[in-house]
Scaffold this active site. Sequence first.
Site, short mmCIF file in Angstrom:
data_model
loop_
_atom_site.label_atom_id
_atom_site.label_comp_id
_atom_site.label_asym_id
_atom_site.label_seq_id
_atom_site.Cartn_x
_atom_site.Cartn_y
_atom_site.Cartn_z
N CYS A 173 -13.60 -21.42 11.89
CA CYS A 173 -13.99 -20.84 13.17
C CYS A 173 -15.17 -21.55 13.80
O CYS A 173 -15.89 -21.95 12.66
CB CYS A 173 -14.59 -19.40 12.49
SG CYS A 173 -15.24 -18.58 13.65
N CYS A 221 -12.32 -22.62 20.09
CA CYS A 221 -12.48 -21.38 19.61
C CYS A 221 -10.75 -21.56 18.79
O CYS A 221 -9.69 -21.70 19.25
CB CYS A 221 -12.75 -20.18 20.17
SG CYS A 221 -12.17 -19.29 19.22
N1 DGL Z 1 -11.70 -18.66 16.16
C1 DGL Z 1 -13.20 -18.67 16.27
C2 DGL Z 1 -14.04 -19.77 16.36
O1 DGL Z 1 -13.12 -19.77 16.21
C3 DGL Z 1 -14.23 -16.98 16.58
C4 DGL Z 1 -13.47 -15.86 17.53
C5 DGL Z 1 -14.08 -14.90 17.32
O2 DGL Z 1 -14.14 -13.81 16.04
O3 DGL Z 1 -14.42 -14.56 18.64
O4 DGL Z 1 -14.62 -19.72 17.09
#
Ligand code: DGL
Length: 258
Positions: free
Chosen positions: A70, A182
């Site tokens: 993430c 993301c």
């Molecule tokens: N998948 C996550 C990222 O790479 C976070 C997305 C979220 O929860 O807003 O930033």
Amino acid sequence: MQIGFFDSGIGGLTVLAEAIRRLPDKDFLYMADTLHVPYGTKPKEDVKQYIFKSVGKMMEQGIDALVVACNTATSIAIADLRDRYSLPIVGMEPAVKPAVEMNLATGKRVLVFATPLTLQLPKYYALVSRVDEKGIVDSLPLPELVHYCEALQFDRDVMADYFLRKLSGYDLNEYGIIVLGCTHYPFYKDILRSILPAHIEIVDGNVGTVKRLSALVSRFGITGRGGSGQVRFMCTGGEPAYIDKMQTALAMLLERES
Ligand code: DGL
């Protein structure tokens, strides 16, 4: 050995799918913070506490390495997690550096998609200041996209319409690369490909992250307990329906070309 993957929701599965392809002899524990997804539109200090709680639960399960799959969580907590735990930890950052290097020859610009929080944090600012000497990087927050993804909204027309609206203020001839900053966003790679001009490349940090994980696993000699490509899912809310959702989403990703 068991490698832990952590994300707010199903986004980290795009990284896990890559890891399963490249490290088929390992076992994996995937944790989604379903109680608090999405992270990218919440205050930083709250998200930091959510990350510590979730990662603490993963540690109780006995993991040998951790991938913070993430970008938002990495920006907020990677340094503190490394201080707190001694196991190898791999984080993620938007692939701005390779994108800038790839684009220097063409003179085209780079557009980075990420959560509002990732784009606001000092880690992102420091990254861009370090690698973007020519000022060719622009950033576009997509606050709604994680909601769509968590709802498994993959309808081509709905999502193409969303991206076209978001991109309406940009002259795409000026851009050579779009960076997916993301881990939820690679779910939309095919839809994006179908609406973007052919000259624009779409890059994410997933392969690079898994290469770093692979190198760390060899360096630390983490081979104990064997492994057989098994994936165990957990979520902070403990909802059985969400576990099914993660299994479906992972199967969908594994059927795709990497
Ligand atoms: N998948 C996550 C990222 O790479 C976070 C997305 C979220 O929860 O807003 O930033």
